[in-house]
Design an enzyme around this catalytic site. Sequence first.
Site, short mmCIF file in Angstrom:
data_model
loop_
_atom_site.label_atom_id
_atom_site.label_comp_id
_atom_site.label_asym_id
_atom_site.label_seq_id
_atom_site.Cartn_x
_atom_site.Cartn_y
_atom_site.Cartn_z
CG ASN A 141 50.58 2.95 -53.86
OD1 ASN A 141 51.43 3.89 -53.71
ND2 ASN A 141 50.71 1.93 -54.26
CD GLU B 104 42.68 28.11 -23.97
OE1 GLU B 104 42.07 27.37 -23.51
OE2 GLU B 104 43.95 28.75 -23.74
CG HIS C 260 40.81 25.14 -21.27
ND1 HIS C 260 40.96 26.48 -21.40
CD2 HIS C 260 39.95 25.43 -20.30
CE1 HIS C 260 40.66 26.96 -20.35
NE2 HIS C 260 40.24 26.30 -19.49
#
Length: 776
Positions: free
Chosen positions: A362, A69, A47
């Site tokens: 990894n 939003e 917001h």
Amino acid sequence: MDDMQEILEDFLVEAFELIEQIDHDLVELEANPEDLELLNRIFRVAHTVKGSSSFLNFDILTKLTHHMEDVLNKARHGDLKITPDVMDVVLESVDMMKALLNAIRDNGSDTSAGIDITDICTRLSAINDGEEVAVPEPKVEEKVEEKVEEPASEETPAEEENQDVDVNSLSESEVEAEIERLLKVRKAEDKARKEHKKSEPSEEKPKPTPTPKPEPKPATPSEPKAGAVAQSSGSAMEQTIRVEVKRLDNLMNLIGELVLGKNRLLKIYDDVEERYEGEKFLEELNQVVSSLSLVTTDIQLAVMKTRMLPIAKVFNKFPRMVRDLSRELGKQIDLEISGEETELDKSIVEEIGDPLVHIIRNSCDHGVEDPKDRALNGKLEKGLIQLKAYNEGNHIVIEIVDDGKGIDAIAVKAKAVERGIITEREADNMSDKEAYALIFKPGFSLAKQVTNVSGRGVGMDVVKTNIEKLNGIIDIDSELGKGTVMKLKIPLTLAIIQSLLVGVQEEFYAIPLASVKETVRVPIEDIYTIEGKNVLRLRDEVLSLVRLSDLFGVNQVFESGDQTYVVVINVAESKLGIIVDNLIGQEEIVIKSLGNYLQNIRGIAGGTIRGDGKVTLIVDVGMIMDIAKDIKIDIRASIESNEKAAVKEKPSDYKILIVDDSKMDRTIMHKSLGPIGVTVLEATNGVEALNLIKSGEHSFDAILIDIEMPRMDGYTLAGEIRKYSKYRNLPLIAVTSRTSKSDRLRGVEVGMTEYITKPYSLEYLENVVRKNIKLM
């Protein structure tokens, strides 16, 4: 325009921080979808970004954040369930927001990058319009969206704020902060409108070009309330100040120079104290030097702290990365982070990001198994990767721990033999710990197939190289079927380090103390040669040996003796013994670059200026361990050969240097040495003598020195000669007419072995020389 530019910069700084926060929080929300407080926090961040971008007329960014939003707002009201599929779209929109912010930072506009948000907005709207929505609000939302897209009246942002913000869900302080932010925005808008009307009366709508005086920086709920009392607001604004990194870097360089000056002052004080022992002024001088040393250390620590950043700056991007990799690999992986408040120098924080990315990728791909395999092995289907950071002395330690399948040392050795990295014999004699280190070899990979994540053998070698560039070490420990631990140990700062100073003939070198395991003095007879390699049995361990003089091509003249100094250095699991002539001691040094022409010298990491003003080279520990593998010199045989060559069989094998500006005095001394039968060379002053000594063409057994000479007197010459370790025990005989006690004392201080006053008998000088070269 300057005010508007400042507002834009503030917006970008805050927006990037907020986006980083929302990225981290969204991943946490996916794991805890019922956490309403977390969801409200994410909504408020989105917001805030939307309101600020709307004020600055960044319409594309405003539209995107508005759609995101909407989805978050519906979720926090319980009308939408956050599923992994929904989160994928929300996270993708966050990535798009980052791209738009980068475009604004680089070009000043969110339209210049050509980023198309149509697809992502359509998908966000589809999520918002799903069947599970209890209260349909599409039409209302669509009208709001149109208002956002139009460069509408100034009331639009405020109206949207009033419609979207659920005041009941905010705390009292958050409400006050939101009101304060809106007041700032409204005040800036009014000011901009007035400015614009003055300059262009015909225009009704303000453009983004006016330069409003107030700073409408959006406030987040976590910021202190700034509007209740004017005085407290002013003091709060003065709590922090933004400083360019270049200024901090320059300040750090100046502190380095100050540390060098402090070291030199301490050296000068030691010399003065030795020369003027008992003088009253020494106590006062000692107090001043000690105070300056303490203040310099405090300033150094304070400046270093200004460059420190929490490692959370790096860690915060990994929850998202692990979450995305989990979905891509079809695995379930949790990431636990601890110690993210640990601080590091900014330059190091920027460098460790890539190595950690490779390691964690990894761990996800090779370490943690598929859920089915984990279940078969009696493990939880969801794997765990732990990322830890903590301080250890002047270093920070980062651990990456996974509970996966571990590293199979036998498979690693077999693959290394197959690729020609090691021989079968080396594999047989290699411990598991040494085998783990093979994964850092270029091109090495255990992956059965190449994927988008790994398998090309690129990455882990880069990790090792980058960590060693930071003067750090990396260590691996693993247990098959249980998991793997990778430990990175990195210095807190790269600018100033503790070092061990060692001497090799007339040269001095600094070895980073973090890489020094121990120092020992061992008998020469304990050094052996096995398959062309020099080794030493140190307690229950066989240690490879190399002379520092052989590494850097320093002419070696061993003094007679049956013992030598060995500095044991280590990089992770690898160790090496370095033979040096002497140990100078521990010293704090400032690392200096050698410049463009000398920066690529193998085995040298940089230089420093010591207390005596001389330049000392800093050893690159990782590099010399590689260089040592190619050195094949039988150290013991070389030492014995030098000792045999040093034994003089007859007087004519001895060389004596006479240094005197008087031709008559040189003739008298020459005549005195005639009966001995030694070889005699002459120099007319100290400079000529020193150049002859430094040339290395002659190896002198004694030097007769006059005190009063042009260009360089005898005291100075003796002091210069004693700086060379190979001349530490060389007989220096002063032959002078000076007879005072202070002259004799000064001669002893600079390293004179004997002090003969003129006139003297020829027999006396002959006997003194015979005694000193052991020809009695």
